[in-house]
Motif scaffolding. Structure first.
Motif, PDB file in Angstrom:
ATOM      1  N   SER A   4       0.835  -1.209   0.000  1.00 27.55           N
ATOM      2  CA  SER A   4       0.000   0.000   0.000  1.00 27.55           C
ATOM      3  C   SER A   4       0.865   1.252   0.000  1.00 27.55           C
ATOM      4  CB  SER A   4      -0.924   0.007   1.215  1.00 27.55           C
ATOM      5  OG  SER A   4      -1.840  -1.057   1.160  1.00 27.55           O
ATOM      6  N   PHE A   5       1.930   1.239   0.800  1.00 30.39           N
ATOM      7  CA  PHE A   5       2.837   2.385   0.846  1.00 30.39           C
ATOM      8  C   PHE A   5       3.488   2.610  -0.509  1.00 30.39           C
ATOM      9  CE2 PHE A   5       7.071   4.228   1.648  1.00 30.39           C
ATOM     10  CZ  PHE A   5       6.686   5.416   2.234  1.00 30.39           C
ATOM     11  N   ASN A   6       3.939   1.537  -1.149  1.00 36.72           N
ATOM     12  CA  ASN A   6       4.533   1.657  -2.481  1.00 36.72           C
ATOM     13  C   ASN A   6       3.536   2.211  -3.492  1.00 36.72           C
ATOM     14  OD1 ASN A   6       7.199   0.785  -2.057  1.00 36.72           O
ATOM     15  ND2 ASN A   6       6.606  -1.365  -2.156  1.00 36.72           N
ATOM     16  N   GLU A   7       2.313   1.733  -3.417  1.00 31.61           N
ATOM     17  CA  GLU A   7       1.292   2.153  -4.384  1.00 31.61           C
ATOM     18  C   GLU A   7       0.969   3.635  -4.230  1.00 31.61           C
ATOM     19  OE1 GLU A   7      -3.345   1.025  -5.572  1.00 31.61           O
ATOM     20  OE2 GLU A   7      -2.194  -0.302  -4.257  1.00 31.61           O
ATOM     21  N   ILE A   8       0.765   4.086  -2.988  1.00 34.03           N
ATOM     22  CA  ILE A   8       0.444   5.491  -2.754  1.00 34.03           C
ATOM     23  C   ILE A   8       1.642   6.378  -3.103  1.00 34.03           C
ATOM     24  CG2 ILE A   8      -0.162   7.187  -0.998  1.00 34.03           C
ATOM     25  CD1 ILE A   8      -1.649   4.947   0.479  1.00 34.03           C
ATOM     26  N   SER A   9       2.833   5.968  -2.692  1.00 34.76           N
ATOM     27  CA  SER A   9       4.033   6.759  -2.962  1.00 34.76           C
ATOM     28  C   SER A   9       4.301   6.866  -4.461  1.00 34.76           C
ATOM     29  CB  SER A   9       5.243   6.137  -2.256  1.00 34.76           C
ATOM     30  OG  SER A   9       5.059   6.128  -0.865  1.00 34.76           O
ATOM     31  N   HIS A  10       4.066   5.784  -5.175  1.00 33.97           N
ATOM     32  CA  HIS A  10       4.262   5.811  -6.627  1.00 33.97           C
ATOM     33  C   HIS A  10       3.284   6.781  -7.288  1.00 33.97           C
ATOM     34  CE1 HIS A  10       5.361   4.456 -10.600  1.00 33.97           C
ATOM     35  NE2 HIS A  10       4.100   4.146 -10.865  1.00 33.97           N
ATOM     36  N   PHE A  11       2.049   6.776  -6.811  1.00 30.60           N
ATOM     37  CA  PHE A  11       1.057   7.714  -7.346  1.00 30.60           C
ATOM     38  C   PHE A  11       1.486   9.158  -7.078  1.00 30.60           C
ATOM     39  CE2 PHE A  11      -2.537  10.513  -6.399  1.00 30.60           C
ATOM     40  CZ  PHE A  11      -3.179  10.514  -7.635  1.00 30.60           C
ATOM     41  N   MET A  12       1.901   9.436  -5.829  1.00 25.34           N
ATOM     42  CA  MET A  12       2.304  10.794  -5.479  1.00 25.34           C
ATOM     43  C   MET A  12       3.569  11.215  -6.231  1.00 25.34           C
ATOM     44  SD  MET A  12       0.042  11.839  -3.268  1.00 25.34           S
ATOM     45  CE  MET A  12       0.785  13.234  -2.437  1.00 25.34           C
ATOM     46  N   GLY A  13       4.435  10.247  -6.512  1.00 27.12           N
ATOM     47  CA  GLY A  13       5.695  10.565  -7.171  1.00 27.12           C
ATOM     48  C   GLY A  13       5.618  10.680  -8.672  1.00 27.12           C
ATOM     49  N   THR A  14       4.514  10.253  -9.258  1.00 27.56           N
ATOM     50  CA  THR A  14       4.388  10.285 -10.719  1.00 27.56           C
ATOM     51  C   THR A  14       3.203  11.104 -11.214  1.00 27.56           C
ATOM     52  OG1 THR A  14       3.124   8.205 -10.665  1.00 27.56           O
ATOM     53  CG2 THR A  14       5.509   8.039 -10.995  1.00 27.56           C
ATOM     54  N   ASN A  15       2.307  11.482 -10.323  1.00 23.77           N
ATOM     55  CA  ASN A  15       1.135  12.264 -10.726  1.00 23.77           C
ATOM     56  C   ASN A  15       1.546  13.682 -11.113  1.00 23.77           C
ATOM     57  OD1 ASN A  15      -1.253  14.221  -9.830  1.00 23.77           O
ATOM     58  ND2 ASN A  15      -2.134  12.253 -10.436  1.00 23.77           N
ATOM     59  N   ILE A  16       1.177  14.113 -12.289  1.00 24.56           N
ATOM     60  CA  ILE A  16       1.594  15.425 -12.801  1.00 24.56           C
ATOM     61  C   ILE A  16       1.073  16.556 -11.920  1.00 24.56           C
ATOM     62  CG2 ILE A  16       1.358  17.023 -14.738  1.00 24.56           C
ATOM     63  CD1 ILE A  16       1.321  14.634 -16.611  1.00 24.56           C
ATOM     64  N   LEU A  17      -0.175  16.440 -11.475  1.00 25.79           N
ATOM     65  CA  LEU A  17      -0.766  17.484 -10.640  1.00 25.79           C
ATOM     66  C   LEU A  17       0.006  17.634  -9.328  1.00 25.79           C
ATOM     67  CD1 LEU A  17      -3.133  19.475 -10.200  1.00 25.79           C
ATOM     68  CD2 LEU A  17      -4.400  17.595  -9.135  1.00 25.79           C
ATOM     69  N   VAL A  18       0.358  16.516  -8.719  1.00 25.69           N
ATOM     70  CA  VAL A  18       1.101  16.546  -7.458  1.00 25.69           C
ATOM     71  C   VAL A  18       2.495  17.115  -7.667  1.00 25.69           C
ATOM     72  CG1 VAL A  18       2.120  15.130  -5.632  1.00 25.69           C
ATOM     73  CG2 VAL A  18      -0.195  14.632  -6.450  1.00 25.69           C
ATOM     74  N   GLN A  19       3.178  16.632  -8.711  1.00 23.35           N
ATOM     75  CA  GLN A  19       4.576  16.989  -8.925  1.00 23.35           C
ATOM     76  C   GLN A  19       4.775  18.441  -9.373  1.00 23.35           C
ATOM     77  OE1 GLN A  19       7.514  14.832  -8.463  1.00 23.35           O
ATOM     78  NE2 GLN A  19       5.847  14.081  -7.180  1.00 23.35           N
ATOM     79  N   PHE A  20       3.915  18.927 -10.250  1.00 24.45           N
ATOM     80  CA  PHE A  20       4.178  20.222 -10.878  1.00 24.45           C
ATOM     81  C   PHE A  20       3.230  21.334 -10.448  1.00 24.45           C
ATOM     82  CE2 PHE A  20       5.821  16.964 -13.809  1.00 24.45           C
ATOM     83  CZ  PHE A  20       7.154  17.344 -13.805  1.00 24.45           C
ATOM     84  N   LEU A  21       2.271  21.022  -9.570  1.00 24.68           N
ATOM     85  CA  LEU A  21       1.409  22.061  -9.016  1.00 24.68           C
ATOM     86  C   LEU A  21       1.457  22.057  -7.486  1.00 24.68           C
ATOM     87  CD1 LEU A  21      -0.645  24.311  -9.372  1.00 24.68           C
ATOM     88  CD2 LEU A  21      -2.457  22.566  -9.380  1.00 24.68           C
ATOM     89  N   LEU A  22       1.095  20.933  -6.878  1.00 28.16           N
ATOM     90  CA  LEU A  22       1.014  20.884  -5.422  1.00 28.16           C
ATOM     91  C   LEU A  22       2.393  20.945  -4.772  1.00 28.16           C
ATOM     92  CD1 LEU A  22      -1.808  18.243  -4.894  1.00 28.16           C
ATOM     93  CD2 LEU A  22      -1.983  20.732  -5.022  1.00 28.16           C
ATOM     94  N   GLN A  23       3.381  20.289  -5.370  1.00 31.07           N
ATOM     95  CA  GLN A  23       4.720  20.298  -4.785  1.00 31.07           C
ATOM     96  C   GLN A  23       5.347  21.689  -4.772  1.00 31.07           C
ATOM     97  OE1 GLN A  23       7.783  16.827  -4.904  1.00 31.07           O
ATOM     98  NE2 GLN A  23       8.236  18.065  -6.689  1.00 31.07           N
ATOM     99  N   PRO A  24       5.287  22.459  -5.875  1.00 30.22           N
ATOM    100  CA  PRO A  24       5.798  23.830  -5.821  1.00 30.22           C
ATOM    101  C   PRO A  24       5.038  24.705  -4.830  1.00 30.22           C
ATOM    102  CG  PRO A  24       5.639  23.097  -8.088  1.00 30.22           C
ATOM    103  CD  PRO A  24       4.967  22.053  -7.258  1.00 30.22           C
ATOM    104  N   ILE A  25       3.707  24.497  -4.719  1.00 30.12           N
ATOM    105  CA  ILE A  25       2.921  25.263  -3.744  1.00 30.12           C
ATOM    106  C   ILE A  25       3.390  24.940  -2.333  1.00 30.12           C
ATOM    107  CG2 ILE A  25       0.625  25.515  -2.725  1.00 30.12           C
ATOM    108  CD1 ILE A  25      -0.539  25.183  -5.525  1.00 30.12           C
ATOM    109  N   LEU A  26       3.665  23.666  -2.071  1.00 32.63           N
ATOM    110  CA  LEU A  26       4.150  23.254  -0.757  1.00 32.63           C
ATOM    111  C   LEU A  26       5.490  23.912  -0.436  1.00 32.63           C
ATOM    112  CD1 LEU A  26       4.178  21.498   1.799  1.00 32.63           C
ATOM    113  CD2 LEU A  26       5.191  19.669   0.407  1.00 32.63           C
ATOM    114  N   ILE A  27       6.410  23.883  -1.386  1.00 33.63           N
ATOM    115  CA  ILE A  27       7.729  24.485  -1.163  1.00 33.63           C
ATOM    116  C   ILE A  27       7.597  25.980  -0.909  1.00 33.63           C
ATOM    117  CG2 ILE A  27       9.949  24.992  -2.248  1.00 33.63           C
ATOM    118  CD1 ILE A  27       9.686  22.284  -3.706  1.00 33.63           C
ATOM    119  N   PHE A  28       6.729  26.636  -1.689  1.00 32.55           N
ATOM    120  CA  PHE A  28       6.489  28.071  -1.485  1.00 32.55           C
ATOM    121  C   PHE A  28       5.896  28.322  -0.098  1.00 32.55           C
ATOM    122  CE2 PHE A  28       3.469  31.630  -1.603  1.00 32.55           C
ATOM    123  CZ  PHE A  28       4.336  32.668  -1.886  1.00 32.55           C
ATOM    124  N   GLY A  29       4.950  27.464   0.326  1.00 26.87           N
ATOM    125  CA  GLY A  29       4.333  27.619   1.641  1.00 26.87           C
ATOM    126  C   GLY A  29       5.333  27.492   2.771  1.00 26.87           C
TER     127      GLY A  29
END
Length: 220
Positions: free
Chosen positions: A42-67
């Motif tokens: 389950s951890f691998n599956e969720i982590s893989h989704f978070m690590g490859t999802n375009i929305l997470v990687q290129f929108l949410l991740q930069p917002i997090l770093i900015f926050g």
């Protein structure tokens, strides 16, 4: 940004909003990490989704770093402005009579948490970026659990994580409820809000400590 930096009210509101945003991220991060205790798949599956999802990687991740950057920059600015507003120290000052230890030392617990985030980025985010974008390895959806558990083989690193989460708990103990006060949301439900924020400040860092110790002792 200029308005935020020049207005004390805007700084406090931005500080509160960025803090609440980071609190939500912390909860989401804890839920994902806790699956590593329950199921490696389950951890691998969720982590893989978070690590490859375009929305997470290129929108949410930069917002997090900015926050993260915004929250700590504003915290440092507020601390220096508060000190500059009282350039002469009191000859005799009993801080505990008017405020808690946490409220008087938010800048120090915050700086330790910031240092911990640097370690956390070094341990997980940097290797992830190198793996995907520098070394260009093919996708491996089963690698995340092993890479995570491997970080807790060292007693020194595990100890640093535990200490950092204790200080994070102290930082949240005052900062979380203060965010609601800065937004003006804690007046009517002050007792309930305080109880909720205290419980969060204790239970979530304690959960992270449990995860770190669980993987460490499983590695021994």
């Amino acid at each position: 940004m200029g308005g935020i930096l020049n207005s004390s009210i805007a700084r406090k509101v931005a500080m509160a909003l960025s803090g609440l945003f980071l609190v939500l991220f912390l909860l989401q991060h804890f839920i994902i990490n806790f699956t590593s205790v329950l199921s490696a798949d389950s951890f691998n599956e969720i982590s893989h989704f978070m690590g490859t999802n375009i929305l997470v990687q290129f929108l949410l991740q930069p917002i997090l770093i900015f926050g993260v950057i915004l929250h700590f920059v504003l915290g440092i600015i507020l601390e220096f402005r508060n000190r500059r507003a009282r350039p002469i120290n009191y000859e005799s000052f009993n801080g505990s009579a008017n405020s808690s230890w946490m409220s008087r030392n938010m800048i120090y617990t915050g700086l330790v948490v910031l240092a911990f985030l640097g370690l956390h980025f070094y341990d997980f985010w940097v290797p992830e970026m190198v793996h995907k974008y520098v070394e260009s390895h093919p996708e491996d959806p089963t690698r995340y659990y092993h890479e995570t558990v491997e970080k807790f083989e060292s007693p020194v690193r595990t100890g640093l994580y535990v200490l950092s989460f204790i200080l994070l708990s102290l930082h949240l103990y005052h900062g979380f409820s203060s965010s609601f006060q800065s937004m003006g949301w804690a007046n009517k439900y002050a007792k309930g809000v305080r109880g909720f924020t205290v419980a969060y400040a204790i239970l979530i860092p304690l959960g992270f400590i449990f995860i770190a110790l669980y993987h460490y002792f499983n590695n021994v």
